[in-house]
Design a protein around this motif. Sequence first.
Motif: not given
Length: 304
Positions: A138-153, A259-271
């Motif tokens: 249903d969703a995910e949490v990732v830690c990354i330095n910048g996040l590439d856009a994903q279609p429909d997410v 120092v701050r490098l990246g962060g935690y992102y929440f991702l889910a399907a746009t719909k």
Amino acid sequence: MRLPSLNAIKAFEAFARTGSVKAASDELAVSPTVVSRHLRNLQQDLNVTLVEPHGRGLRLTSAGTAYYGQIRRSFDIMRQANDEIRRTSRTLTLWCIPGIANQRLLAALPQLQSRLGNYEIILQPTLSRPDLVRGEADAEVVCINGLDAQPDVSTELIAHPLVHAVASPAFCSRFPEVREAADILKLPLIHEASTLYWEQWLEYFGITDLPMLRGPRLWHAHLTIEAARLGQGVALANTLLVEQDLVTGRLLDLSPRPVRLGGYYFLAATKRWGDPDLVVLRRWLKETLGAPPTSALDAAMAAE
């Protein structure tokens, strides 16, 4: 005609989708050796070469690409069925990197459960990335330095913690005091999957002419932190993972400045972004991971 082993087909599908034996093994919670064995057995069963050596890994052959194109449709149907039954049974599945799942989310799960009522919460610690559009989670949490856009997410930054260069007091007693970032290069470094994290940290301080960085690569952040606690070297870790260690003095911060490098992102399907259960989940995650610093040490650093 007898079907090949479903476990072998599942391993092949995971490899073809993720592009590596390691990623497939992480997703399936088996060793890379097991995945490789499944691939060999499937090829022998079908009498077709599906994968071939490429560099230090494997890649699909033309036959393997065609075969994956066929079986992925079956897996899509199964994922859709899982997604539909999951909605019916009111299940909420969150994929999350292991360190943050263990260190921060596990203790706060009762709060989420009380807000979701009768939902069954599935927290899956993993380094693999789910296909959110196809309903693997249903969703995910990732830690990354910048996040590439994903279609429909859709994505949202939910925490941006400080990153610390940490070592044990016993380790620090054996080495000269770190006064500037360049001094770190004289110390044994501990890495995650690669040296990239340290390279980014050093570049933040203007050190771009880097020598080849050496030291053990331990893949997971919780392993690098534990190695630092054991006095094996200096590791990079964010506040959410080592706050208590820093407060108690179990680990010392050698960073010259915050120092701050990246962060935690929440991702889910746009719909599904506005679904009530995901709105509750997103708010809970922001409270749990993105709350203001609670320690005096972190508060002081954040204010600089």
